[in-house]
Structure formats: C-alpha cells, structure tokens
Scaffold this motif. Structure first.
Motif, PDB file in Angstrom:
ATOM      1  N   PRO A 196       0.822  -1.217   0.000  1.00  0.00           N
ATOM      2  CA  PRO A 196       0.000   0.000   0.000  1.00  0.00           C
ATOM      3  C   PRO A 196       0.855   1.265   0.000  1.00  0.00           C
ATOM      4  CG  PRO A 196      -0.747  -1.544   1.674  1.00  0.00           C
ATOM      5  CD  PRO A 196       0.583  -2.048   1.192  1.00  0.00           C
ATOM      6  N   ILE A 197       0.448   2.236  -0.811  1.00  0.00           N
ATOM      7  CA  ILE A 197       1.102   3.546  -0.881  1.00  0.00           C
ATOM      8  C   ILE A 197       0.057   4.590  -0.463  1.00  0.00           C
ATOM      9  CG2 ILE A 197       2.158   5.263  -2.444  1.00  0.00           C
ATOM     10  CD1 ILE A 197       3.893   2.780  -2.272  1.00  0.00           C
ATOM     11  N   ASP A 198       0.391   5.401   0.518  1.00  0.00           N
ATOM     12  CA  ASP A 198      -0.552   6.443   0.949  1.00  0.00           C
ATOM     13  C   ASP A 198      -0.515   7.656   0.030  1.00  0.00           C
ATOM     14  OD1 ASP A 198      -1.691   5.285   3.380  1.00  0.00           O
ATOM     15  OD2 ASP A 198       0.383   5.314   4.086  1.00  0.00           O
ATOM     16  N   VAL A 199       0.701   8.071  -0.343  1.00  0.00           N
ATOM     17  CA  VAL A 199       0.858   9.254  -1.197  1.00  0.00           C
ATOM     18  C   VAL A 199       1.875   8.931  -2.287  1.00  0.00           C
ATOM     19  CG1 VAL A 199       1.405  11.713  -1.285  1.00  0.00           C
ATOM     20  CG2 VAL A 199       0.500  10.730   0.840  1.00  0.00           C
ATOM     21  N   LEU A 200       1.461   9.070  -3.528  1.00  0.00           N
ATOM     22  CA  LEU A 200       2.376   8.884  -4.671  1.00  0.00           C
ATOM     23  C   LEU A 200       2.744  10.263  -5.205  1.00  0.00           C
ATOM     24  CD1 LEU A 200       3.696   7.302  -7.054  1.00  0.00           C
ATOM     25  CD2 LEU A 200       1.439   7.252  -8.133  1.00  0.00           C
ATOM     26  N   VAL A 201       4.042  10.529  -5.331  1.00  0.00           N
ATOM     27  CA  VAL A 201       4.481  11.834  -5.853  1.00  0.00           C
ATOM     28  C   VAL A 201       5.238  11.638  -7.167  1.00  0.00           C
ATOM     29  CG1 VAL A 201       5.755  13.970  -5.413  1.00  0.00           C
ATOM     30  CG2 VAL A 201       4.688  12.747  -3.499  1.00  0.00           C
ATOM     31  N   ASN A 202       4.657  12.114  -8.249  1.00  0.00           N
ATOM     32  CA  ASN A 202       5.315  12.180  -9.554  1.00  0.00           C
ATOM     33  C   ASN A 202       6.215  13.410  -9.538  1.00  0.00           C
ATOM     34  OD1 ASN A 202       4.254  10.109 -11.344  1.00  0.00           O
ATOM     35  ND2 ASN A 202       2.273  11.155 -11.151  1.00  0.00           N
ATOM     36  N   ASN A 203       7.493  13.175  -9.276  1.00  0.00           N
ATOM     37  CA  ASN A 203       8.427  14.302  -9.155  1.00  0.00           C
ATOM     38  C   ASN A 203       9.443  14.350 -10.291  1.00  0.00           C
ATOM     39  OD1 ASN A 203      10.298  16.290  -7.634  1.00  0.00           O
ATOM     40  ND2 ASN A 203      11.562  14.454  -7.909  1.00  0.00           N
ATOM     41  N   ALA A 204       9.817  13.191 -10.830  1.00  0.00           N
ATOM     42  CA  ALA A 204      10.856  13.138 -11.878  1.00  0.00           C
ATOM     43  C   ALA A 204      10.500  14.094 -13.003  1.00  0.00           C
ATOM     44  CB  ALA A 204      10.987  11.714 -12.416  1.00  0.00           C
ATOM     45  N   GLY A 205      11.479  14.841 -13.458  1.00  0.00           N
ATOM     46  CA  GLY A 205      11.198  15.819 -14.518  1.00  0.00           C
ATOM     47  C   GLY A 205      12.450  16.191 -15.274  1.00  0.00           C
ATOM     48  N   LEU A 206      12.242  16.778 -16.430  1.00  0.00           N
ATOM     49  CA  LEU A 206      13.333  17.156 -17.330  1.00  0.00           C
ATOM     50  C   LEU A 206      13.022  18.545 -17.870  1.00  0.00           C
ATOM     51  CD1 LEU A 206      15.789  15.583 -18.495  1.00  0.00           C
ATOM     52  CD2 LEU A 206      14.321  14.903 -20.410  1.00  0.00           C
ATOM     53  N   TYR A 207      14.037  19.423 -17.886  1.00  0.00           N
ATOM     54  CA  TYR A 207      13.820  20.774 -18.441  1.00  0.00           C
ATOM     55  C   TYR A 207      14.006  20.777 -19.960  1.00  0.00           C
ATOM     56  CZ  TYR A 207      13.903  25.761 -19.099  1.00  0.00           C
ATOM     57  OH  TYR A 207      13.591  27.024 -19.523  1.00  0.00           O
ATOM     58  N   GLY A 208      14.951  19.947 -20.423  1.00  0.00           N
ATOM     59  CA  GLY A 208      15.255  19.985 -21.864  1.00  0.00           C
ATOM     60  C   GLY A 208      16.411  20.918 -22.128  1.00  0.00           C
ATOM     61  N   PRO A 209      16.735  21.148 -23.382  1.00  0.00           N
ATOM     62  CA  PRO A 209      17.919  21.946 -23.707  1.00  0.00           C
ATOM     63  C   PRO A 209      17.757  23.390 -23.254  1.00  0.00           C
ATOM     64  CG  PRO A 209      16.609  21.504 -25.677  1.00  0.00           C
ATOM     65  CD  PRO A 209      15.975  20.734 -24.566  1.00  0.00           C
ATOM     66  N   ARG A 210      18.867  24.004 -22.902  1.00  0.00           N
ATOM     67  CA  ARG A 210      18.813  25.418 -22.470  1.00  0.00           C
ATOM     68  C   ARG A 210      18.674  26.332 -23.688  1.00  0.00           C
ATOM     69  NH1 ARG A 210      17.596  25.934 -16.947  1.00  0.00           N
ATOM     70  NH2 ARG A 210      17.869  23.786 -16.356  1.00  0.00           N
ATOM     71  N   ASP A 211      19.095  25.842 -24.868  1.00  0.00           N
ATOM     72  CA  ASP A 211      18.863  26.628 -26.086  1.00  0.00           C
ATOM     73  C   ASP A 211      17.803  25.892 -26.925  1.00  0.00           C
ATOM     74  OD1 ASP A 211      20.255  24.430 -26.795  1.00  0.00           O
ATOM     75  OD2 ASP A 211      21.798  25.455 -27.960  1.00  0.00           O
ATOM     76  N   ARG A 212      17.396  26.433 -27.987  1.00  0.00           N
ATOM     77  CA  ARG A 212      16.415  25.863 -28.923  1.00  0.00           C
ATOM     78  C   ARG A 212      15.116  25.457 -28.223  1.00  0.00           C
ATOM     79  NH1 ARG A 212      17.601  22.076 -33.191  1.00  0.00           N
ATOM     80  NH2 ARG A 212      16.097  23.401 -34.203  1.00  0.00           N
ATOM     81  N   GLN A 213      14.705  26.282 -27.245  1.00  0.00           N
ATOM     82  CA  GLN A 213      13.408  26.086 -26.567  1.00  0.00           C
ATOM     83  C   GLN A 213      12.432  27.145 -27.043  1.00  0.00           C
ATOM     84  OE1 GLN A 213      12.028  24.744 -23.268  1.00  0.00           O
ATOM     85  NE2 GLN A 213      13.711  23.493 -22.577  1.00  0.00           N
ATOM     86  N   GLY A 214      12.879  28.014 -27.975  1.00  0.00           N
ATOM     87  CA  GLY A 214      12.050  29.150 -28.383  1.00  0.00           C
ATOM     88  C   GLY A 214      10.965  28.734 -29.365  1.00  0.00           C
ATOM     89  N   ALA A 215       9.947  29.558 -29.461  1.00  0.00           N
ATOM     90  CA  ALA A 215       8.844  29.286 -30.384  1.00  0.00           C
ATOM     91  C   ALA A 215       9.256  29.502 -31.835  1.00  0.00           C
ATOM     92  CB  ALA A 215       7.646  30.170 -30.038  1.00  0.00           C
ATOM     93  N   LEU A 216      10.396  30.202 -32.059  1.00  0.00           N
ATOM     94  CA  LEU A 216      10.860  30.435 -33.435  1.00  0.00           C
ATOM     95  C   LEU A 216      11.966  29.476 -33.844  1.00  0.00           C
ATOM     96  CD1 LEU A 216      10.916  34.347 -33.449  1.00  0.00           C
ATOM     97  CD2 LEU A 216       9.102  32.806 -34.215  1.00  0.00           C
TER      98      LEU A 216
END
Ligand SMILES: NC(=O)c1ccc[n+]([C@@H]2O[C@H](COP(=O)([O-])OP(=O)(O)OC[C@H]3O[C@@H](n4cnc5c(N)ncnc54)[C@H](OP(=O)(O)O)[C@@H]3O)[C@@H](O)[C@H]2O)c1
Length: 231
Positions: free
Chosen positions: A76-96
């Motif tokens: 049994p798990i009382d609280v499940l926390v989805n914490n793992a995450g990724l930011y991705g590249p610091r460049d080429r994140q722009g909308a253009l």
C-alpha cells in the motif's frame, strides 16, 4: 501512524529533499530512481534501512514500471508523488527555433510518465489510506500567466496539468485526490544556484500542503505553500 510515500526521481533535487524530510519525521518512503543504489539516496537508505525502500524505476519505460510494480508486490502507498522531470535543452526552446527531438524526450518524462506511473500504481494507492497522487508540475505551465519562451518545458507542464486533471476526474469516485504543484524556484540542478529557495524549504512546504489536502482539493494547481495558480 507513519505513512508510506512513493517518490519518483528520489535520488537528487526536490525528490531527494522530500525523501529526507519524510524520513526525518518518521514516514516510510519508496524512493524510486533510475539508479537508487548510488550517491546520497544510497547513503540515506543505508542509514534508514527500515524507512527507505530504494526502487529502480525509469519512468519513461513500460518494462521498468512493470518491474517496479512487481517488486512492490501490492504494497500500500498512501501518497504517490510524480516528481521526476526534465527541463530539456537550455537553447532551442524558443517558439521560433525549437529542438523537436528534445521536445519529444521532455514530453516522455514530464507528460506521459506521470500518467503511466499513476495508472500503474493506482492499485497500491487504492490499498493505502492516504489516497493522494501529487504531481510536481510548474508555474511555467500556466497559460494564464501570459507565457513567453521555453516552449518545450512550458508546454510539457501545461500538458501534464491537463492529463492529471482528466485522471483526477476518472478516480474521483475512488476518493483519490489528485494534486498539481509548483514547487517554487528551487536550487537544484534544474533550478540552478541562483534560485529562490533550498530544496528542503520546497519539500517542507509541499509535504505540509499535501498533508492538509483531501478530496476538497482534488484537481487543484497550487504552489508549495498552497496558493492557487491560474491554469
Ligand atoms: N527546480 C525548480 O526550480 C523547479 C521549478 C518548477 C518545477 N520543478 C519540477 O520539480 C521536479 C523536480 O525537479 P528538480 O529541480 O529536483 O530537478 P533535478 O534536480 O534536475 O532532478 C530531476 C530528477 O528527475 C529524475 N529523472 C529524469 N528523467 C527520469 C526518468 N526517465 N526516470 C526516472 N527519473 C528521471 C532525475 O533522475 P536522474 O538523476 O536519473 O537523471 C532526477 O532525480 C521536476 O518535475 C521539475 O520539472 C522544478
């Protein structure tokens, strides 16, 4: 009565801080990580053998999730926390100018994985008494905040908010509350050294806010201090 929490990405950053704080106050933690056998998590687990259960888990892999689920054997798990995450590249994140391969990778970790993990471990949460599933999203996923830049990361957090709210409505009748959080701007590898708060401060706030949450808060999007964030 100690509770059992399961945290993904428990080997560093906010996930490790959550694990440390929960152990300090006497709870049990299933500390899931791609490599739970090295570094600070391994040291913590060796010091607190009864309180910390290291669990190997790559949240992007169906096989890894199935193996982790089998290893837990219905615990049994009382609280499940989805914490793992990724930011991705610091460049080429722009909308253009966007790195589309990186975008796919970030969606694997930040969007598909929280739902995959929530689905897989739902029976464990149903067997627990806490009945909470929290996902560490980000204020950067708020569309109401009139965002600019970082389209890769921002869109992943907006998408996980939607995915988990739909999930929350699907499990509402099982009395499981589904919670979304911005953890603050935190001094981790992702947040950087110039961020506002220490991981321990974020973790303490998140735990207190999750403790105080129930079905009345299901499908809320809030800060680590419990303040509502616009979608
Ligand atoms: N720091 C901030 O200011 C901030 C602000 C808003 C939201 N957040 C969110 O808070 C959460 C934690 O961030 P953090 O700052 O602690 O980041 P972090 O220090 O970069 O740690 C990220 C964690 O995610 C794990 N991870 C990445 N890909 C994984 C995978 N495929 N399977 C399993 N684990 C994986 C990493 O494990 P490995 O060591 O194996 O890579 C690590 O444990 C993330 O969801 C992030 O988006 C952070």
């Amino acid at each position: 009565m100690p509770q059992t929490w399961m945290i993904t990405g428990a080997n560093r950053g906010i996930g490790l801080a959550l694990t440390m704080e929960l152990v300090r106050r006497g709870d049990h933690v299933v500390a899931a990580a791609r490599d739970p056998w090295g570094g600070a998590l391994a040291e913590l687990a060796a010091e607190h053998v009864a309180a910390v259960t290291p669990l190997e888990l790559d949240v992007t892999s169906d096989d890894s999730v199935a193996a982790a689920k089998a290893a837990l054997a219905g615990r049994p798990i009382d609280v499940l926390v989805n914490n793992a995450g990724l930011y991705g590249p610091r460049d080429r994140q722009g909308a253009l100018d966007t790195d589309f391969d990186a975008w796919r990778e970030v969606f694997e970790v930040n969007v598909y994985a929280p739902l995959r993990v929530a689905q897989a471990f739902l029976p464990n949460v149903e067997a627990g008494s806490g009945r909470k599933i929290a996902t560490i999203s980000s204020r950067m996923g708020s569309i109401g905040g009139n965002p600019s830049g970082s389209v890769v990361y921002r869109s992943s957090k907006a998408a996980v908010n939607m995915a988990m709210v739909v999930f929350g409505n699907a499990v509402r009748e099982h009395n499981i509350s589904v919670l979304l959080f911005h953890p603050g701007w935190v001094r981790t590898e992702m947040g950087g050294g110039g961020a506002d708060i220490a991981p321990s401060e974020s973790a303490g706030g998140l735990i207190a806010t999750i403790d105080a949450s129930g079905m009345a808060q299901t499908n809320s999007f809030r800060t680590w201090q419990g303040e509502t964030i616009p979608w």
